[in-house]
Design an enzyme around this catalytic site. Structure first.
Site, PDB file in Angstrom:
ATOM      1  N   ASP A 142     -44.684  26.755 113.965  1.00  0.00           N
ATOM      2  CA  ASP A 142     -44.404  26.385 112.576  1.00  0.00           C
ATOM      3  C   ASP A 142     -42.933  26.050 112.363  1.00  0.00           C
ATOM      4  O   ASP A 142     -42.316  26.446 111.380  1.00  0.00           O
ATOM      5  CB  ASP A 142     -44.838  27.493 111.603  1.00  0.00           C
ATOM      6  CG  ASP A 142     -44.925  26.992 110.160  1.00  0.00           C
ATOM      7  OD1 ASP A 142     -45.071  25.770 109.963  1.00  0.00           O
ATOM      8  OD2 ASP A 142     -44.834  27.826 109.232  1.00  0.00           O
TER       9      ASP A 142
ATOM     10  N   HIS B 203     -45.072  23.191 108.542  1.00  0.00           N
ATOM     11  CA  HIS B 203     -45.994  22.946 107.429  1.00  0.00           C
ATOM     12  C   HIS B 203     -45.307  22.333 106.207  1.00  0.00           C
ATOM     13  O   HIS B 203     -45.979  21.793 105.335  1.00  0.00           O
ATOM     14  CB  HIS B 203     -46.754  24.229 107.060  1.00  0.00           C
ATOM     15  CG  HIS B 203     -45.981  25.245 106.283  1.00  0.00           C
ATOM     16  ND1 HIS B 203     -45.420  26.364 106.860  1.00  0.00           N
ATOM     17  CD2 HIS B 203     -45.679  25.325 104.971  1.00  0.00           C
ATOM     18  CE1 HIS B 203     -44.827  27.090 105.932  1.00  0.00           C
ATOM     19  NE2 HIS B 203     -44.966  26.477 104.769  1.00  0.00           N
TER      20      HIS B 203
ATOM     21  N   GLY C 214     -56.098  20.425 124.938  1.00  0.00           N
ATOM     22  CA  GLY C 214     -56.213  19.187 124.179  1.00  0.00           C
ATOM     23  C   GLY C 214     -57.033  19.334 122.918  1.00  0.00           C
ATOM     24  O   GLY C 214     -57.231  18.363 122.180  1.00  0.00           O
TER      25      GLY C 214
ATOM     26  N   GLY D 213     -42.061  27.050  98.530  1.00  0.00           N
ATOM     27  CA  GLY D 213     -40.791  26.363  98.279  1.00  0.00           C
ATOM     28  C   GLY D 213     -39.660  27.016  99.049  1.00  0.00           C
ATOM     29  O   GLY D 213     -38.673  26.369  99.395  1.00  0.00           O
ATOM     30  N   ASN D 214     -39.782  28.332  99.323  1.00  0.00           N
ATOM     31  CA  ASN D 214     -38.837  29.013 100.204  1.00  0.00           C
ATOM     32  C   ASN D 214     -39.087  28.678 101.666  1.00  0.00           C
ATOM     33  O   ASN D 214     -38.237  28.937 102.525  1.00  0.00           O
ATOM     34  CB  ASN D 214     -38.920  30.529 100.042  1.00  0.00           C
ATOM     35  CG  ASN D 214     -38.166  31.061  98.850  1.00  0.00           C
ATOM     36  OD1 ASN D 214     -38.768  31.562  97.897  1.00  0.00           O
ATOM     37  ND2 ASN D 214     -36.840  30.949  98.875  1.00  0.00           N
ATOM     38  N   SER D 215     -40.259  28.119 101.962  1.00  0.00           N
ATOM     39  CA  SER D 215     -40.619  27.818 103.347  1.00  0.00           C
ATOM     40  C   SER D 215     -39.543  27.005 104.039  1.00  0.00           C
ATOM     41  O   SER D 215     -39.095  25.982 103.521  1.00  0.00           O
ATOM     42  CB  SER D 215     -41.925  27.022 103.397  1.00  0.00           C
ATOM     43  OG  SER D 215     -42.993  27.771 102.909  1.00  0.00           O
TER      44      SER D 215
END
Length: 340
Positions: free
Chosen positions: A110, A80, A245, A184-186
């Site tokens: 993710d 993300h 799909g 922002g830590n992601s």
């Protein structure tokens, strides 16, 4: 323009286990030193990067964190963080900047892998998240709220392990921590007391609770992430994962089913037109209520039943289209190949 996932690399993520022996306050039984928070930061900070993304189509920009995996420029982050980006720039801890391209990404886990053309970087050391216990001290390093706060370190402990968190119609198994994590830590690292990365922070999950509670951060365990990361490096996608799909869907709840007089199930919002399901007739707005005569009431059940089968297996979907019941039989495709 954004480089499409390519794969083809030969780097692998190496996990270095810590002996499962009761340690002393200063070291484990083999003499391996338990690090202070300051020592963890000194060891880990050079391996943490700031990721700057831009979507020229929408004009939006964003930031996230990443972990240097190899000395020659492979970097781990969240899907993300870079999803939709038309350009990606990496800012190292010493403020050096590099243009990055996407090697591969995976929405389901993710996770994403980027590559910059660099040598002599300081890669992180990766540990075994399976050895974590509730109460173990940890450190998080990242870029909360943007590059102005680059390299922020926070500390805490492991609050829970194998914590299942539901987000965007899927369930993820995570490490829970009380360390402060923010947007922002992601994509940044969760370090154990040996200065090893044992998790990849996903503040997108934590963000669902933002404003109502505090001290609930979540990270993807590195032992779960490893096979995904290795596949992204070598192939550009995750191998062996079957897919119908469907690219987006919504759940028809029991109350909605009663009110609108439709089956409870999963409504298709969008579907890959190259998929076997589309070729056999599945379309947006179709409501899937069974797979191989097994009732489907939500996204978890849809994925659980689908994942009982392998790529190439045939399944039959029972669907409702404007009140008419229909069935479609087709072979499951490999997710990464279809999306590629």
């Amino acid at each position: 323009s954004r480089t499409h996932p390519t794969g083809g690399g030969n780097a692998t993520l190496e996990i270095i286990p810590v002996p499962t022996i009761t340690p002393t306050p200063q070291s484990d039984a083999t003499g391996r030193k338990l690090l202070t928070n300051r020592e963890i930061v000194d060891k880990g900070a050079p391996s943490v990067v700031c990721i700057l993304v831009e979507d020229a189509n929408s004009g939006s920009t964003g930031t996230g964190s990443g972990i240097i995996m190899t000395a020659d420029g492979y970097i781990i982050t969240n899907y993300h963080v870079i999803s939709g980006a038309t350009s990606i720039e990496i800012l190292l801890s010493d403020k050096t900047r590099y243009e990055a391209h996407e090697v591969g990404s995976d929405q389901l886990s993710d996770l994403a892998v980027l590559k910059i053309e660099a040598k002599g970087l300081i890669p992180a050391e990766f540990g075994d998240s399976g050895q974590l216990q509730v109460g173990d001290p940890i450190v998080v390093i990242g870029n909360p709220l943007g590059m102005e706060l680059q390299g922020t370190a926070t500390g805490g402990m492991i609050s829970a392990i194998n914590r299942d968190i539901r987000i965007q119609n899927r369930t993820m198994t995570t490490i829970q921590t009380d360390a402060s994590v923010n947007p922002g830590n992601s994509g940044g690292p969760l370090f154990n007391q040996f200065g090893q990365v044992v998790g990849v922070i996903s503040s997108k999950i934590m963000g669902d609770f933002s404003g109502t509670v505090e001290g609930l951060g979540f990270a993807i365990p590195i032992t779960i992430a490893k096979p995904v990361i290795d596949d992204l490096v070598t192939l550009g996608y995750v191998s062996g994962r079957p897919t119908i799909g469907i690219t987006n869907f919504e759940v028809i709840t029991a109350s909605e089913a009663r009110f609108f007089d439709i089956p409870q199930g999963v409504r298709v919002i969008s579907i890959n037109e190259n998929s076997n399901a589309y070729k056999e007739g599945l379309r947006p707005d179709d409501i899937i209520y069974a797979i191989n005569d097994v009732s489907i009431e939500d996204g978890d059940q849809l994925n659980e039943e689908k994942n009982k089968h392998k790529v190439g297996d045939e399944i039959t979907l029972s669907i409702n289209r404007n009140g008419e019941k229909m069935e479609f039989t087709f072979a499951l495709m490999e997710d990464g190949v279809l999306r590629g």
